[in-house]
Motif scaffolding. Structure first.
Motif, short mmCIF file in Angstrom:
data_model
loop_
_atom_site.label_atom_id
_atom_site.label_comp_id
_atom_site.label_asym_id
_atom_site.label_seq_id
_atom_site.Cartn_x
_atom_site.Cartn_y
_atom_site.Cartn_z
N HIS A 145 -7.53 -6.08 14.28
CA HIS A 145 -6.31 -5.59 13.64
C HIS A 145 -6.19 -6.11 12.21
N GLU A 146 -6.56 -7.35 11.96
CA GLU A 146 -6.47 -7.91 10.61
C GLU A 146 -7.41 -7.18 9.66
N ARG A 147 -8.60 -6.88 10.13
CA ARG A 147 -9.58 -6.15 9.31
C ARG A 147 -9.08 -4.73 9.03
N GLN A 148 -8.45 -4.12 10.02
CA GLN A 148 -7.89 -2.78 9.85
C GLN A 148 -6.76 -2.80 8.82
N ARG A 149 -5.91 -3.82 8.88
CA ARG A 149 -4.83 -3.95 7.90
C ARG A 149 -5.39 -4.10 6.50
N GLU A 150 -6.44 -4.91 6.36
CA GLU A 150 -7.06 -5.12 5.05
C GLU A 150 -7.67 -3.81 4.53
N ALA A 151 -8.36 -3.09 5.39
CA ALA A 151 -8.97 -1.83 4.98
C ALA A 151 -7.91 -0.81 4.58
N THR A 152 -6.83 -0.74 5.35
CA THR A 152 -5.74 0.19 5.04
C THR A 152 -5.08 -0.18 3.73
N THR A 153 -4.89 -1.47 3.49
CA THR A 153 -4.30 -1.94 2.23
C THR A 153 -5.15 -1.52 1.05
N HIS A 154 -6.45 -1.73 1.13
CA HIS A 154 -7.34 -1.34 0.03
C HIS A 154 -7.35 0.19 -0.15
N TRP A 155 -7.31 0.92 0.94
CA TRP A 155 -7.28 2.38 0.86
C TRP A 155 -6.01 2.86 0.15
N ASN A 166 3.77 -5.62 1.87
CA ASN A 166 3.55 -7.06 1.68
C ASN A 166 2.06 -7.38 1.52
N ASP A 167 1.21 -6.70 2.29
CA ASP A 167 -0.24 -6.91 2.17
C ASP A 167 -0.72 -6.48 0.78
N CYS A 168 -0.20 -5.37 0.28
CA CYS A 168 -0.59 -4.89 -1.06
C CYS A 168 -0.16 -5.89 -2.13
#
Length: 124
Positions: free
Chosen positions: A48-58, A95-97
């Motif tokens: 899930h953390e990796r998915q959040r990071e990928a979505t943030t970058h996208w 927040n991730d962005c």
């Protein structure tokens, strides 16, 4: 055109002698960081953390709205690609962005400390 195609041996000879540059395909940092290990390991579990990071970058790369992650089509697509996908709220994504932006800003500041001059050019 007929002369060039059928009779002109000089142009055919020049084309045959022309060298071609072959560059090996390169891997971008984004491919390596986000997709490389996950795609190489077919038995990988959902992270899930990796998915959040990928979505943030996208979101940041393509300047999408934060709310896109809560749309039915996006959720449907993600569930189809991985049944274990966990929904991300737009507030979490925002927040991730901000975290990624601040990290990149710090890297840029540290890089610019070593630069003596900067030239800005525009094309109008």
């Amino acid at each position: 055109m007929r002369h060039l195609k059928e009779m002109c041996h000089v142009s055919k000879k020049l084309v045959a002698q022309q060298q071609k540059l072959n560059f090996p395909p390169t891997k971008s940092m984004i491919d390596e960081k986000l997709y490389g290990p996950l795609l190489m390991n077919s038995g990988a579990k959902y992270d899930h953390e990796r998915q959040r990071e990928a979505t943030t970058h996208w979101i940041m790369m393509h300047e999408r709205a934060f709310s896109i992650v809560e749309e039915y089509g996006f959720l449907f697509m993600m569930k189809c690609s991985n049944i274990s996908y966990e929904k991300i709220s737009w507030k979490t994504l925002k927040n991730d962005c901000i975290v990624v932006y601040e990290a990149e800003r710090k890297k840029l500041k540290s890089t610019l400390r070593t630069v003596n001059k900067i030239y800005l050019t525009t094309n109008l």
